[in-house]
Design a protein around this motif. Structure first.
Motif, PDB file in Angstrom:
ATOM      1  N   VAL A  53      -4.481   4.758  -7.106  1.00 55.12           N
ATOM      2  CA  VAL A  53      -3.561   5.222  -6.059  1.00 55.12           C
ATOM      3  C   VAL A  53      -4.345   5.809  -4.881  1.00 55.12           C
ATOM      4  O   VAL A  53      -3.997   5.582  -3.717  1.00 55.12           O
ATOM      5  CB  VAL A  53      -2.555   6.254  -6.627  1.00 55.12           C
ATOM      6  N   THR A 110      -7.265   4.880  -3.784  1.00 56.05           N
ATOM      7  CA  THR A 110      -7.804   3.795  -2.962  1.00 56.05           C
ATOM      8  C   THR A 110      -6.712   3.206  -2.071  1.00 56.05           C
ATOM      9  O   THR A 110      -6.920   2.985  -0.875  1.00 56.05           O
ATOM     10  CB  THR A 110      -8.408   2.700  -3.858  1.00 56.05           C
ATOM     11  N   CYS A 111      -5.538   2.968  -2.660  1.00 56.05           N
ATOM     12  CA  CYS A 111      -4.417   2.451  -1.858  1.00 56.05           C
ATOM     13  C   CYS A 111      -4.109   3.410  -0.715  1.00 56.05           C
ATOM     14  O   CYS A 111      -3.948   2.996   0.437  1.00 56.05           O
ATOM     15  CB  CYS A 111      -3.160   2.295  -2.714  1.00 56.05           C
ATOM     16  N   ASN A 112      -4.047   4.722  -1.035  1.00 56.73           N
ATOM     17  CA  ASN A 112      -3.741   5.712  -0.004  1.00 56.73           C
ATOM     18  C   ASN A 112      -4.777   5.701   1.103  1.00 56.73           C
ATOM     19  O   ASN A 112      -4.440   5.810   2.280  1.00 56.73           O
ATOM     20  CB  ASN A 112      -3.701   7.122  -0.601  1.00 56.73           C
ATOM     21  N   LEU A 126      -4.168   2.876   3.342  1.00 52.12           N
ATOM     22  CA  LEU A 126      -2.951   3.115   4.107  1.00 52.12           C
ATOM     23  C   LEU A 126      -3.210   4.086   5.259  1.00 52.12           C
ATOM     24  O   LEU A 126      -2.843   3.824   6.405  1.00 52.12           O
ATOM     25  CB  LEU A 126      -1.881   3.690   3.175  1.00 52.12           C
ATOM     26  N   LEU A 164       0.828  -1.211   0.000  1.00 48.99           N
ATOM     27  CA  LEU A 164       0.000   0.000   0.000  1.00 48.99           C
ATOM     28  C   LEU A 164       0.862   1.261   0.000  1.00 48.99           C
ATOM     29  O   LEU A 164       0.487   2.290  -0.560  1.00 48.99           O
ATOM     30  CB  LEU A 164      -0.901   0.026   1.234  1.00 48.99           C
ATOM     31  N   THR A 217      -7.903  10.640  -3.086  1.00 53.81           N
ATOM     32  CA  THR A 217      -7.579  10.098  -1.768  1.00 53.81           C
ATOM     33  C   THR A 217      -8.537  10.628  -0.710  1.00 53.81           C
ATOM     34  O   THR A 217      -9.061   9.865   0.109  1.00 53.81           O
ATOM     35  CB  THR A 217      -6.137  10.472  -1.377  1.00 53.81           C
TER      36      THR A 217
END
Lengths: 286, 284
Positions: B93, B95-97, B100, A12, B173
């Protein structure tokens, strides 16, 4: 943490780091490095502050810089003064469906490209435009008048472009102010003015700050509106940056200009946050 | 000034008049742009010469409509291509952020979060030139070292996509994180108890919950990409997206074709806006 979730964590983390390092951090370091290199021959450079010296020694450059800064500050104040009553009206004087409709109407300019909005103002303000014709028709002016290509036109365009970024945070914060607090103020004998000063404005400060920061930044970095609505003398600093980069191909000087603009905008954002005791995270991360 | 507090009529009506004037100010430029798309004249200005659809469908010069103007149609295609890539990348990116920042605690999280917000306060022009300078120096270094050409790193569509992606990701994000924060983790735990794998639970429980926000972020990303001017201006190569093409035409004198394009843009944006609103609705 188990090994598995550690792997997930790094997976991630990777896109975030890739994005921030390659597109934000390294390019800005690179920009700074180019701005402190002076060209002394074909593909030969040496480190120095020469580009910044050029900026300070050439009145055209620093005057344009100061002009851009002052006009952006003026735009911000104007946007706040014009936008606050509207935000207050939407947040406090309307209810239910009217409120939603008015709020959504404020958002309309956001859905339309800035180019289209500016084009609209050009049609309205030019010599053969709608305003000039309307005023001739009503007899206020005798012949065609050019309203375009001056600083006033730039202000109208800038305020138009940025006002929704003022109204949205203002409506949000004013909405959260309990009406009974205002009523209590009146019950205790406060005047309209003192209630504004003592109750409404302190409560709305976070909204005012985030609105002002965004509007100032957008005006400072605007290119389209000053170029299209401004006249030959209405230079804007982003225009100078464009000229150095694309027309003159003097990237070293252009980078120095870019860095100065970035420094100015960051300083103002920082000061705004400090003065109102806000943090970037709460102001922007709405 | 709230309804329960009495006010003189003069004050009340002048306040209303001001708000009305404000909304007229807001609507005026957009209205004239739309109206003059139908004016039967080669200039988008008065006098009104009569109603025509020629600026949309016309084939004979000077009345060449949008749909027959090759440069504009090509620019729309370029813009759509860029927007799709930007939206796809930004949403991925983003969604990943979101996962995280919402799900993990680690050292330097606050710092990274502030870094993530920075693109919001960097003027678009600066973002454009910094990426331009960086990409060019990388290209120069690589070309010196390998004797190959790296045209992708010169101004062109790849840089336009990267430039827009660099700040639109922040918006994606924020939108997706806001939704993920409302998610009840016990739902995912239930899936795990029922024998789902970690990834299976995320895919079948969490992602469907996030879907409205992901689509909403995608739509906003497409819109922002279509409208972006400042960053794109610095990174554009020979294929120019719509806003750049329109800007070039506008500098050389305008015809109502530009009004017609603008009207089409407004219709597309309105449709996308409604779509985003619908996704927002389906959340509740």
């Amino acid at each position: 943490m188990t090994d598995r979730s550690k792997l997930g964590f790094y997976l991630l983390l990777m896109p975030l780091m890739l994005w921030l390092i390659t597109l934000i951090i390294l390019p800005h370091i690179g920009l700074f490095m180019v701005s402190i290199s002076e060209k002394i021959g074909v593909r030969e450079y040496e480190t120095g502050l020469g580009n910044y010296a050029v900026f300070f020694n050439e009145p055209l450059y620093w005057r344009t810089f100061a002009r851009t800064a002052f006009m952006s500050i003026f735009t911000t104040i104007l946007t706040l003064v014009l936008g606050f009553p509207v935000a207050y009206y939407i947040a406090k004087l309307t209810r239910g469906r009217t409120k939603t409709t008015l709020f959504l109407m404020c958002l309309i300019p956001f859905w339309v490209s800035e180019l289209v909005r500016t084009f609209g103002w050009m049609i309205l303000l030019r010599e053969t435009g709608v305003l000039s014709n309307f005023l001739q028709y009503t007899g206020v002016i005798g012949g065609p008048v050019e309203f375009l290509y001056n600083d006033g036109a730039i202000m109208v365009g800038l305020v138009y472009t940025s006002i929704l970024f003022m109204i949205v945070p203002l409506v949000t914060t004013l909405d959260s102010l309990d009406d009974s607090l205002i009523e209590a103020g009146y019950d205790l004998g406060g005047s309209g003015y003192s209630i504004m000063r003592e109750i409404v404005i302190p409560h709305a400060t976070p909204g005012i700050v985030s609105g002002c920061i965004v509007v100032f930044m957008l005006s400072l970095g605007n290119y389209l509106t000053p170029i299209l609505l401004g006249g030959k003398d209405s230079l804007w600093f982003t225009g100078l940056i464009y000229t150095q980069f694309i027309t003159r191909f003097n990237w070293e000087l252009g980078s120095a200009f870019g860095f100065l603009l970035l420094a100015l905008s960051s300083t103002i954002v920082f000061l705004g946050l400090k003065l109102s005791r806000q943090s970037l995270t709460e102001t922007m991360g709405r | 000034m709230i309804p329960t507090i009495p006010q003189t009529n003069v004050l009340k009506w002048s306040y209303r008049a001001y708000v009305t004037l404000f909304f007229i100010y807001l609507a005026l430029p957009l209205t004239v742009v739309c109206v003059f798309a139908f004016n039967d004249s080669v200039f988008p200005s008065l006098p009104w010469e009569g109603f025509t659809m020629a600026w949309f469908f016309g084939t004979e010069a000077p009345f060449i409509g949008v749909f027959n103007e090759r440069s504009i149609m090509r620019a729309i295609g370029t813009s759509a291509f860029v927007a799709m890539w930007v939206a796809g990348l930004a949403v991925f990116v983003g969604t990943c952020n979101a996962f995280l920042f919402v799900r993990h605690d680690f050292r330097g999280k606050g710092f990274l979060y502030i870094l993530m917000l920075l693109p919001l306060i960097i003027p678009g022009v600066i973002l454009g030139i910094s990426i331009l300078v960086f990409a060019s120096s990388v290209a120069n270094t690589l070309e010196d070292a390998t004797d190959l050409w790296f045209d992708g790193l010169r101004p062109g569509l790849l840089l336009v996509i990267l430039g827009q992606f660099s700040f639109i990701t922040t918006f994606a994000t924020l939108v997706i994180s806001a939704r993920l924060q409302k998610f009840d983790p016990s739902l995912e735990e239930a899936a795990l108890n029922l024998g789902a794998s970690k990834w299976g639970a995320v895919r079948q429980v969490t992602l469907p919950f996030l879907f409205p926000a992901i689509m909403g972020a995608g739509v906003v990303a497409v819109l922002m990409s279509f409208e972006n001017f400042n960053t794109t201006l610095m990174l554009v190569g020979s294929d120019s997206p719509l806003t750049i093409t329109m800007f070039d035409k506008l500098k050389h004198g305008s015809t109502p074709v530009l009004n017609a394009v603008s009207l089409l843009l407004m219709i597309i944006s309105a449709a996308l806006g409604l779509l985003a609103l619908l996704f927002q609705r389906s959340k509740e």
